[in-house]
Design a protein around this motif. Sequence first.
Motif: not given
Length: 244
Positions: A138-141, A166-167, A158-160, A178-184
């Motif tokens: 429905v949401s296009g996730l 993270i979503i 908040w979804l893992g 969506t959040f990327q769980c990476l640092d530089n």
Amino acid sequence: HLVEAIEHGLAAYEGVGLAENYEGLTSEGKAAMVRIGEDLGVPLNALALCEFEMWCYQFDDVVRAIIEDWQGNTWIGTNEGGICKYDGKTLTTFTTREGLTSNRINTLLQDRRGIIWIGTLDGLCNYDGKTFIDISRVSGLKAKHIYCILEDKKGHLWLGAYGVGIIKYNPADGSFKTFQCLDNRGRINNSVVSLCFDNSNRLWIGTEKGICRLDVESYEKTGEIHIKPYGKEEGFSGIECIHN
């Protein structure tokens, strides 16, 4: 009552006193009672266990998630057999035939509206008491493997998601970010397996390569994303987190 997942089933106990006889418990059930007693700080041994009002169900499957809803029903997510709902008398099973996106259940949550949210091997769905809805469709996730779900103070989820990060999902309008769980330096990967809010509304994120932290309040105020990683260099003793 307390619910314990055992290797091929589920056991629940309600303490009513002390006894020397616990006839009917399987060896797994006895071991479960010992673990519960240790968690409660009750000294238990093989001859003097707490007597419990006990129910036990054996599944030909692995129990992966357990919650109790507002009505006192126990919802049990399994590895291959979908969801079982126990109302104290009857066990009802829900699978893809009833509308689940997958029979592999990773996580369960009941939100403030009473909706049951289900993270599966094939996306996110929910149950309003009558119907299962495929939220991913429905949401296009795009994320498929949803490992964990949390609800924040505003009712956002908040979804893992394995391999995605993270979503943040808004049930009111179906939007997500969506959040990327990476640092530089790329020390943290996006295979998120556990999530937890602390008292300062910071989101702690467990991944296969360590932990990191998202300042949610700062993000909501400024729109800036600040994710701080914690690995061995920061004192994190492990090399990975496990599914909670």
